[in-house]
Design an enzyme around this catalytic site. Structure first.
Site, PDB file in Angstrom:
ATOM      1  N   LYS A 119     -38.147  15.256   5.689  1.00 44.70           N
ATOM      2  CA  LYS A 119     -37.385  16.445   6.285  1.00 44.70           C
ATOM      3  C   LYS A 119     -35.693  16.172   6.434  1.00 44.70           C
ATOM      4  O   LYS A 119     -35.002  17.026   6.028  1.00 44.70           O
ATOM      5  CB  LYS A 119     -37.805  17.031   7.624  1.00 44.70           C
ATOM      6  CG  LYS A 119     -39.299  17.447   7.690  1.00 44.70           C
ATOM      7  CD  LYS A 119     -39.609  18.169   8.880  1.00 44.70           C
ATOM      8  CE  LYS A 119     -39.544  17.422  10.137  1.00 44.70           C
ATOM      9  NZ  LYS A 119     -40.490  16.097  10.191  1.00 44.70           N
ATOM     10  N   ARG A 176     -47.907   9.594  16.609  1.00 41.26           N
ATOM     11  CA  ARG A 176     -46.897  10.732  16.428  1.00 41.26           C
ATOM     12  C   ARG A 176     -47.627  11.652  15.343  1.00 41.26           C
ATOM     13  O   ARG A 176     -47.561  12.941  15.587  1.00 41.26           O
ATOM     14  CB  ARG A 176     -45.640  10.314  15.741  1.00 41.26           C
ATOM     15  CG  ARG A 176     -44.734   9.644  16.775  1.00 41.26           C
ATOM     16  CD  ARG A 176     -43.566   8.766  16.174  1.00 41.26           C
ATOM     17  NE  ARG A 176     -42.784   9.462  15.384  1.00 41.26           N
ATOM     18  CZ  ARG A 176     -42.109   8.842  14.071  1.00 41.26           C
ATOM     19  NH1 ARG A 176     -42.400   7.464  13.939  1.00 41.26           N
ATOM     20  NH2 ARG A 176     -41.124   9.686  13.676  1.00 41.26           N
ATOM     21  N   ARG A 225     -38.951   3.018   6.499  1.00 41.10           N
ATOM     22  CA  ARG A 225     -37.654   3.642   6.538  1.00 41.10           C
ATOM     23  C   ARG A 225     -36.711   3.053   7.336  1.00 41.10           C
ATOM     24  O   ARG A 225     -37.151   2.268   8.427  1.00 41.10           O
ATOM     25  CB  ARG A 225     -38.127   4.921   7.490  1.00 41.10           C
ATOM     26  CG  ARG A 225     -36.852   5.818   7.847  1.00 41.10           C
ATOM     27  CD  ARG A 225     -37.518   7.134   8.082  1.00 41.10           C
ATOM     28  NE  ARG A 225     -37.893   7.567   9.284  1.00 41.10           N
ATOM     29  CZ  ARG A 225     -38.377   8.466   9.893  1.00 41.10           C
ATOM     30  NH1 ARG A 225     -38.093   9.529   9.067  1.00 41.10           N
ATOM     31  NH2 ARG A 225     -39.007   8.538  10.963  1.00 41.10           N
ATOM     32  N   ARG A 271     -41.824  22.616  17.425  1.00 40.89           N
ATOM     33  CA  ARG A 271     -42.905  21.652  17.358  1.00 40.89           C
ATOM     34  C   ARG A 271     -44.088  22.149  18.010  1.00 40.89           C
ATOM     35  O   ARG A 271     -44.956  21.329  18.128  1.00 40.89           O
ATOM     36  CB  ARG A 271     -42.408  20.128  17.914  1.00 40.89           C
ATOM     37  CG  ARG A 271     -41.604  19.588  16.679  1.00 40.89           C
ATOM     38  CD  ARG A 271     -41.409  18.127  17.071  1.00 40.89           C
ATOM     39  NE  ARG A 271     -40.433  17.455  16.471  1.00 40.89           N
ATOM     40  CZ  ARG A 271     -40.594  16.370  15.915  1.00 40.89           C
ATOM     41  NH1 ARG A 271     -41.306  15.303  16.207  1.00 40.89           N
ATOM     42  NH2 ARG A 271     -39.309  15.838  15.338  1.00 40.89           N
ATOM     43  N   ARG A 285     -35.908   2.531  13.481  1.00 44.14           N
ATOM     44  CA  ARG A 285     -36.223   3.306  14.746  1.00 44.14           C
ATOM     45  C   ARG A 285     -37.367   2.575  15.517  1.00 44.14           C
ATOM     46  O   ARG A 285     -38.542   2.057  14.842  1.00 44.14           O
ATOM     47  CB  ARG A 285     -36.649   4.657  14.293  1.00 44.14           C
ATOM     48  CG  ARG A 285     -35.639   5.726  14.193  1.00 44.14           C
ATOM     49  CD  ARG A 285     -36.029   6.844  13.913  1.00 44.14           C
ATOM     50  NE  ARG A 285     -36.943   7.654  14.262  1.00 44.14           N
ATOM     51  CZ  ARG A 285     -37.378   8.665  14.299  1.00 44.14           C
ATOM     52  NH1 ARG A 285     -36.981   9.443  13.564  1.00 44.14           N
ATOM     53  NH2 ARG A 285     -38.513   9.140  15.027  1.00 44.14           N
TER      54      ARG A 285
HETATM   55  P1  AMP Z   1     -38.172  12.625  15.064  1.00 41.67           P
HETATM   56  O1  AMP Z   1     -36.979  12.024  15.046  1.00 41.67           O
HETATM   57  O2  AMP Z   1     -38.122  14.161  14.496  1.00 41.67           O
HETATM   58  O3  AMP Z   1     -39.237  11.941  14.502  1.00 41.67           O
HETATM   59  O4  AMP Z   1     -38.501  12.658  16.649  1.00 41.67           O
HETATM   60  C1  AMP Z   1     -38.686  11.583  17.625  1.00 41.67           C
HETATM   61  C2  AMP Z   1     -39.532  11.731  18.856  1.00 41.67           C
HETATM   62  O5  AMP Z   1     -38.382  12.666  19.512  1.00 41.67           O
HETATM   63  C3  AMP Z   1     -40.497  12.441  18.595  1.00 41.67           C
HETATM   64  O6  AMP Z   1     -41.666  11.667  18.255  1.00 41.67           O
HETATM   65  C4  AMP Z   1     -40.726  13.262  19.988  1.00 41.67           C
HETATM   66  O7  AMP Z   1     -41.137  12.346  21.098  1.00 41.67           O
HETATM   67  C5  AMP Z   1     -39.279  13.780  20.295  1.00 41.67           C
HETATM   68  N1  AMP Z   1     -38.882  15.068  19.709  1.00 41.67           N
HETATM   69  C6  AMP Z   1     -38.288  15.389  18.636  1.00 41.67           C
HETATM   70  N2  AMP Z   1     -38.084  16.735  18.431  1.00 41.67           N
HETATM   71  C7  AMP Z   1     -38.898  17.144  19.577  1.00 41.67           C
HETATM   72  C8  AMP Z   1     -39.054  18.625  19.998  1.00 41.67           C
HETATM   73  N3  AMP Z   1     -38.846  19.412  19.065  1.00 41.67           N
HETATM   74  N4  AMP Z   1     -39.962  18.779  21.142  1.00 41.67           N
HETATM   75  C9  AMP Z   1     -40.303  17.740  21.880  1.00 41.67           C
HETATM   76  N5  AMP Z   1     -40.177  16.520  21.472  1.00 41.67           N
HETATM   77  C10 AMP Z   1     -39.329  16.097  20.248  1.00 41.67           C
END
Ligand code: AMP
Length: 218
Positions: free
Chosen positions: A15, A176, A132, A90, A165
């Site tokens: 994404k 996740r 990544r 989410r 990350r």
């Molecule tokens: P991402 O970079 O999208 O993989 O997000 C990394 C982490 O941020 C996720 O595993 C969640 O802990 C938190 N996170 C990101 N977006 C959200 C969201 N919309 N709601 C709650 N937690 C989020």
């Protein structure tokens, strides 16, 4: 007409890469809650510390924290012509919160963002996550296994040292995925029923996915 896009897909579905490309071409702000939360964590604020305690376990950060961040961001003037939401909503609860936020911003007019669902065979996902790397300076994202790079430790675009990350380890990635399947996947049905969903085969090569994605924009 305002262009409003939402992207849903499991961790590692690509994404981030596609939304960045779309944001450049369509001149729309790319709003990625994961990055916004990581920025908050880096400030060392109380909110950031709270968010991090969930992020390091692969769980969703509490809705009040995330909704406040999104609301503030969507009210900024660069969102007047639309936006690209990457990683929000989410959960069903967040989707309802977004409905309310958009109604407020669009002054009572209920808009219907186009929702892209990135579908990828599960076995590809973990591999993508552990390979990544990203550039802390310009935000470019790389897969050190599949991309041809001059140096796998450096950003091809700006030369900065790439980082991995903290939650891209296999252990956190598994958590996740669990969070995604339990809380985020129900959104697919919601947006399908509302006639907003477009499914994208995100297991293809980057440029092919992008071609299909832009071709499907309504
Ligand atoms: P991402 O970079 O999208 O993989 O997000 C990394 C982490 O941020 C996720 O595993 C969640 O802990 C938190 N996170 C990101 N977006 C959200 C969201 N919309 N709601 C709650 N937690 C989020």
């Amino acid at each position: 007409m305002k262009k409003e896009f939402i992207f849903i897909g499991p961790p590692g579905s690509g994404k981030g890469t596609q939304t960045k490309m779309l944001s450049e071409e369509y001149k729309l702000p790319h709003i990625d809650t994961g990055s916004l939360l990581r920025e908050e964590v880096a400030t060392g604020s109380e909110e950031g510390k709270l968010a991090n305690s969930f992020m390091e376990k692969g769980q969703l950060v509490p809705i009040n924290v995330v909704s406040e961040i999104i609301k503030k961001r969507l009210k900024q003037s660069d969102c007047n012509n639309g936006f690209i939401l990457d990683g929000y909503p989410r959960s069903l609860e967040q989707a309802r919160a977004l409905d309310t936020i958009l109604e407020e911003i669009n002054k009572g007019t209920q808009t219907k963002p186009q929702v892209f669902y990135f579908d990828v065979p599960q076995e590809k996902l973990i591999e993508r996550l552990v390979n990544r790397r990203s550039c802390p300076k310009c935000g470019a994202i790389y897969n050190i296994k599949t991309m041809k790079m001059k140096d796998i430790n450096k950003c091809d675009k700006c030369g900065s040292t790439l980082t991995r990350r903290e939650d891209d380890t296999e252990e956190v990635a598994v958590k996740r995925f669990k969070t995604y399947f339990e809380q985020t996947e129900p959104l697919i049905n919601l947006y399908k029923q509302r006639g907003q969903l477009t499914k994208i085969d995100a297991g293809l090569e980057i440029n092919e996915i992008y071609k299909n994605l832009t071709g499907a924009i309504k």
